[in-house]
Design a protein around this motif. Sequence first.
Motif, PDB file in Angstrom:
ATOM      1  N   GLY A   9       0.838  -1.192   0.000  1.00 16.47           N
ATOM      2  CA  GLY A   9       0.000   0.000   0.000  1.00 16.47           C
ATOM      3  C   GLY A   9       0.871   1.240   0.000  1.00 16.47           C
ATOM      4  N   LEU A  10       0.257   2.383  -0.165  1.00 13.27           N
ATOM      5  CA  LEU A  10       0.976   3.640  -0.034  1.00 13.27           C
ATOM      6  C   LEU A  10       1.405   3.823   1.419  1.00 13.27           C
ATOM      7  CD1 LEU A  10      -1.327   6.007  -2.157  1.00 13.27           C
ATOM      8  CD2 LEU A  10       0.725   4.790  -2.901  1.00 13.27           C
ATOM      9  N   PRO A  11       2.343   4.715   1.703  1.00  9.50           N
ATOM     10  CA  PRO A  11       2.703   4.978   3.103  1.00  9.50           C
ATOM     11  C   PRO A  11       1.507   5.506   3.895  1.00  9.50           C
ATOM     12  CG  PRO A  11       4.360   5.882   1.605  1.00  9.50           C
ATOM     13  CD  PRO A  11       3.198   5.457   0.756  1.00  9.50           C
ATOM     14  N   ASN A  12       1.486   5.192   5.192  1.00 11.28           N
ATOM     15  CA  ASN A  12       0.486   5.726   6.129  1.00 11.28           C
ATOM     16  C   ASN A  12      -0.944   5.311   5.824  1.00 11.28           C
ATOM     17  OD1 ASN A  12       2.555   6.987   7.473  1.00 11.28           O
ATOM     18  ND2 ASN A  12       2.079   9.044   6.731  1.00 11.28           N
ATOM     19  N   VAL A  13      -1.141   4.093   5.327  1.00  4.79           N
ATOM     20  CA  VAL A  13      -2.507   3.615   5.089  1.00  4.79           C
ATOM     21  C   VAL A  13      -2.935   2.593   6.143  1.00  4.79           C
ATOM     22  CG1 VAL A  13      -2.389   4.036   2.610  1.00  4.79           C
ATOM     23  CG2 VAL A  13      -1.742   1.790   3.504  1.00  4.79           C
ATOM     24  N   GLY A  14      -2.004   2.188   7.029  1.00  9.14           N
ATOM     25  CA  GLY A  14      -2.346   1.234   8.084  1.00  9.14           C
ATOM     26  C   GLY A  14      -1.779  -0.146   7.879  1.00  9.14           C
ATOM     27  N   ILE A  95       7.954  -7.640  -3.194  1.00  7.89           N
ATOM     28  CA  ILE A  95       6.640  -8.096  -3.643  1.00  7.89           C
ATOM     29  C   ILE A  95       6.773  -9.198  -4.684  1.00  7.89           C
ATOM     30  CG2 ILE A  95       6.287  -6.469  -5.541  1.00  7.89           C
ATOM     31  CD1 ILE A  95       3.424  -6.202  -4.643  1.00  7.89           C
ATOM     32  N   ARG A  96       7.899  -9.223  -5.396  1.00  8.86           N
ATOM     33  CA  ARG A  96       8.105 -10.267  -6.402  1.00  8.86           C
ATOM     34  C   ARG A  96       8.139 -11.650  -5.762  1.00  8.86           C
ATOM     35  NH1 ARG A  96       9.136  -8.864 -11.250  1.00  8.86           N
ATOM     36  NH2 ARG A  96      10.090  -6.894 -10.624  1.00  8.86           N
ATOM     37  N   ASP A  97       8.531 -11.709  -4.493  1.00 10.05           N
ATOM     38  CA  ASP A  97       8.619 -12.991  -3.799  1.00 10.05           C
ATOM     39  C   ASP A  97       7.273 -13.445  -3.221  1.00 10.05           C
ATOM     40  OD1 ASP A  97      11.342 -13.211  -4.292  1.00 10.05           O
ATOM     41  OD2 ASP A  97      11.888 -12.084  -2.490  1.00 10.05           O
ATOM     42  N   ALA A  98       6.273 -12.567  -3.231  1.00 16.60           N
ATOM     43  CA  ALA A  98       4.958 -12.919  -2.694  1.00 16.60           C
ATOM     44  C   ALA A  98       4.124 -13.640  -3.751  1.00 16.60           C
ATOM     45  CB  ALA A  98       4.221 -11.660  -2.227  1.00 16.60           C
ATOM     46  N   ASN A  99       3.215 -14.499  -3.291  1.00 16.44           N
ATOM     47  CA  ASN A  99       2.342 -15.232  -4.209  1.00 16.44           C
ATOM     48  C   ASN A  99       1.023 -14.518  -4.453  1.00 16.44           C
ATOM     49  OD1 ASN A  99       3.891 -17.461  -2.375  1.00 16.44           O
ATOM     50  ND2 ASN A  99       3.829 -18.056  -4.515  1.00 16.44           N
ATOM     51  N   ALA A 100       0.663 -13.612  -3.553  1.00 18.19           N
ATOM     52  CA  ALA A 100      -0.554 -12.808  -3.704  1.00 18.19           C
ATOM     53  C   ALA A 100      -0.325 -11.481  -3.005  1.00 18.19           C
ATOM     54  CB  ALA A 100      -1.772 -13.524  -3.124  1.00 18.19           C
ATOM     55  N   ILE A 101      -1.154 -10.500  -3.343  1.00 25.28           N
ATOM     56  CA  ILE A 101      -1.003  -9.150  -2.799  1.00 25.28           C
ATOM     57  C   ILE A 101      -2.219  -8.799  -1.955  1.00 25.28           C
ATOM     58  CG2 ILE A 101      -0.875  -6.700  -3.395  1.00 25.28           C
ATOM     59  CD1 ILE A 101       0.516  -7.558  -6.010  1.00 25.28           C
ATOM     60  N   LEU A 102      -1.967  -8.370  -0.728  1.00 28.58           N
ATOM     61  CA  LEU A 102      -3.007  -7.837   0.147  1.00 28.58           C
ATOM     62  C   LEU A 102      -2.803  -6.323   0.162  1.00 28.58           C
ATOM     63  CD1 LEU A 102      -5.267  -8.941   2.138  1.00 28.58           C
ATOM     64  CD2 LEU A 102      -3.628  -8.453   3.947  1.00 28.58           C
ATOM     65  N   GLU A 103      -3.627  -5.611  -0.586  1.00 34.84           N
ATOM     66  CA  GLU A 103      -3.425  -4.179  -0.764  1.00 34.84           C
ATOM     67  C   GLU A 103      -4.294  -3.385   0.206  1.00 34.84           C
ATOM     68  OE1 GLU A 103      -3.763  -0.819  -4.293  1.00 34.84           O
ATOM     69  OE2 GLU A 103      -3.302  -2.915  -4.819  1.00 34.84           O
ATOM     70  N   VAL A 104      -3.636  -2.763   1.185  1.00 34.15           N
ATOM     71  CA  VAL A 104      -4.339  -1.965   2.184  1.00 34.15           C
ATOM     72  C   VAL A 104      -4.551  -0.566   1.620  1.00 34.15           C
ATOM     73  CG1 VAL A 104      -4.329  -1.105   4.559  1.00 34.15           C
ATOM     74  CG2 VAL A 104      -3.204  -3.290   4.007  1.00 34.15           C
ATOM     75  N   VAL A 105      -5.798  -0.122   1.646  1.00 38.46           N
ATOM     76  CA  VAL A 105      -6.167   1.152   1.040  1.00 38.46           C
ATOM     77  C   VAL A 105      -6.826   2.031   2.092  1.00 38.46           C
ATOM     78  CG1 VAL A 105      -7.404   2.272  -0.847  1.00 38.46           C
ATOM     79  CG2 VAL A 105      -6.541  -0.063  -1.149  1.00 38.46           C
ATOM     80  N   VAL A 126      -5.240   3.003  -5.510  1.00 38.92           N
ATOM     81  CA  VAL A 126      -5.115   1.685  -6.141  1.00 38.92           C
ATOM     82  C   VAL A 126      -4.480   1.832  -7.515  1.00 38.92           C
ATOM     83  CG1 VAL A 126      -6.465  -0.169  -7.223  1.00 38.92           C
ATOM     84  CG2 VAL A 126      -6.976   0.548  -4.881  1.00 38.92           C
ATOM     85  N   GLY A 127      -4.881   2.865  -8.238  1.00 36.62           N
ATOM     86  CA  GLY A 127      -4.337   3.095  -9.570  1.00 36.62           C
ATOM     87  C   GLY A 127      -2.845   3.386  -9.545  1.00 36.62           C
ATOM     88  N   ILE A 128      -2.376   4.094  -8.527  1.00 36.18           N
ATOM     89  CA  ILE A 128      -0.948   4.401  -8.405  1.00 36.18           C
ATOM     90  C   ILE A 128      -0.140   3.112  -8.266  1.00 36.18           C
ATOM     91  CG2 ILE A 128       0.804   5.392  -6.883  1.00 36.18           C
ATOM     92  CD1 ILE A 128      -1.200   7.653  -6.283  1.00 36.18           C
ATOM     93  N   ILE A 129      -0.589   2.238  -7.366  1.00 37.66           N
ATOM     94  CA  ILE A 129       0.145   0.988  -7.148  1.00 37.66           C
ATOM     95  C   ILE A 129       0.077   0.102  -8.384  1.00 37.66           C
ATOM     96  CG2 ILE A 129       0.137  -1.162  -5.822  1.00 37.66           C
ATOM     97  CD1 ILE A 129      -0.493   0.445  -3.359  1.00 37.66           C
ATOM     98  N   GLU A 130      -1.109  -0.012  -8.967  1.00 36.80           N
ATOM     99  CA  GLU A 130      -1.258  -0.834 -10.166  1.00 36.80           C
ATOM    100  C   GLU A 130      -0.344  -0.327 -11.289  1.00 36.80           C
ATOM    101  OE1 GLU A 130      -2.536  -3.946 -10.681  1.00 36.80           O
ATOM    102  OE2 GLU A 130      -4.653  -3.456 -11.042  1.00 36.80           O
ATOM    103  N   SER A 131      -0.286   0.984 -11.455  1.00 39.06           N
ATOM    104  CA  SER A 131       0.547   1.553 -12.514  1.00 39.06           C
ATOM    105  C   SER A 131       2.014   1.240 -12.304  1.00 39.06           C
ATOM    106  CB  SER A 131       0.349   3.071 -12.585  1.00 39.06           C
ATOM    107  OG  SER A 131      -0.966   3.389 -12.992  1.00 39.06           O
ATOM    108  N   GLU A 132       2.476   1.312 -11.054  1.00 41.48           N
ATOM    109  CA  GLU A 132       3.881   1.031 -10.778  1.00 41.48           C
ATOM    110  C   GLU A 132       4.214  -0.443 -11.034  1.00 41.48           C
ATOM    111  OE1 GLU A 132       6.094   3.318 -10.328  1.00 41.48           O
ATOM    112  OE2 GLU A 132       4.522   4.843 -10.349  1.00 41.48           O
ATOM    113  N   LEU A 133       3.296  -1.322 -10.705  1.00 40.14           N
ATOM    114  CA  LEU A 133       3.524  -2.744 -10.977  1.00 40.14           C
ATOM    115  C   LEU A 133       3.563  -2.999 -12.476  1.00 40.14           C
ATOM    116  CD1 LEU A 133       1.233  -4.489  -8.317  1.00 40.14           C
ATOM    117  CD2 LEU A 133       3.593  -3.727  -8.092  1.00 40.14           C
ATOM    118  N   ILE A 134       2.650  -2.356 -13.209  1.00 35.46           N
ATOM    119  CA  ILE A 134       2.601  -2.530 -14.661  1.00 35.46           C
ATOM    120  C   ILE A 134       3.867  -1.977 -15.314  1.00 35.46           C
ATOM    121  CG2 ILE A 134       1.420  -1.768 -16.759  1.00 35.46           C
ATOM    122  CD1 ILE A 134      -1.218  -1.924 -15.160  1.00 35.46           C
ATOM    123  N   LEU A 135       4.321  -0.794 -14.875  1.00 39.43           N
ATOM    124  CA  LEU A 135       5.537  -0.210 -15.439  1.00 39.43           C
ATOM    125  C   LEU A 135       6.748  -1.100 -15.201  1.00 39.43           C
ATOM    126  CD1 LEU A 135       4.981   3.535 -14.459  1.00 39.43           C
ATOM    127  CD2 LEU A 135       5.014   2.595 -16.779  1.00 39.43           C
TER     128      LEU A 135
END
Length: 366
Positions: A9-14, A95-105, A126-135
Amino acid sequence: MALSVGIVGLPNVGKSTLFNALTRAQNAKAENFPFCTIEPNTAVVPVPDARLAKLAEMVHPQQIINATVEFTDIAGLVKGASKGEGLGNKFLANIRDANAILEVVRCFEDADIVHVEGSVDPVRDVGIIESELILSDIEIVEARIARLSKVARADPKIRPELEALEALRDHLYGGKPARTFPGHGDEALQTALAEGRYLSDKPVIYVANVSEDAIAGGNAHSQALRAHADSVGSECVRICAAVEQDMAGLDDAERAEFLASYGIAESGLDVIVRTSYKTLGLASFLTAGPKEVRAWTFRRGWKAPKCAGVIHSDFERGFIRARVVGYDDYVRLGGEAACRDAGLLREEGKDYAMQDGDMVEFLFNV
C-alpha cells in the motif's frame, strides 16, 4: 507449503497496524511518517477454522493445529517506485517474492495522519500501485522480447513464446495488469508468465481500512473501493486496523463482546486470513485423533497421493489408497465408525482429487 501474501500500500494507510493485529503482537513499527517499514516483517498466521474446534470436542486431542498463511509487511510504495522513487526498488523486489497481494487502502479521513498524495481517494491510490507494478512489468517484458527476438531467428520453436510476450507487452501498454490478459491457459503464455514473475499477474485482495464509525456499514470511500474490486474480479474486505489491533490479547469471550459493541459478528482479520488462503488456491483436508486435530494445507486440484505427501514423503511414495469421509457426515454421525456403518466411508485411489474438508486416512506401504 511456502506460499506468502505481501501486505502492500501507499505509506500511512495502516499496513503495519494491520500486520501487528494479524500477529497479535507489536512486531512491526507503526509511525506517522512514510517508509517506517523498510525491511519486510514476516509472520505465520493461523487460518481460523471452526471445524477444528468441533472435531476437538469429539476426539479430545492433545493439541489442535490450524493451517497457516504467511504474511509479509512490505515497505510503502509511492508514485515513481518503478523508477526507484522512495524505496521503490526494494518494494518491487520484496513483492516479487509474494504469491498474492493484500493491498491496504486508506478509506478514512484524519487530518492528523499524513496522506502521501494529500487527500483520501482509494481508487486513485489503487491506480498508483497498479501503474507502478505494470511499469515494472513492461521493463521486464521488453528485456525478454529483445533477448528472445535474437534467439527466435535461429530457433522457430521460440516464436510462440515471443508472440505471447509481444501481445502481453501491448496489453500492459494499455494500462492493464497481466492478470487480466486473455489466454492464461495458453502454454506459451504460461511459460512467459512463469519465467517473468510479473508483479501485475499476482492476485489482489483489497483491504478497505476504515474508521471506527464505519466498521459495520462502511462509508463512501470503502464503497468506491468495493465497486472497483468488483469491476476487476478481486476480493475486498472492510476492516478498522486500529480496532483490530486493540483486540490483540483478548480472549474469545472478550473479543465477541468487543465485536458486538461495533455491530459485527466476526473479526475482519479472520475474514482476511481465510480470504488470503482461498486466493492462494489453498484448501485443507482434516485428520482427527487423540494426539491431534489438524488442518493440512494442499493446493486445490491436487490428487490424493500428492496430498498424502503433505503429511510425509513416504505416504506419497508408497500410496495405496485413501479412506475418506466428508466433514459434515463425520460430525453428523459422530465419527468414522458410524460413517463406515452408514456406507459413507469411501476408498479412493490415486486419481481422486481431494476436496476441502475431507476427513482422510492414507494407507501406504514402503
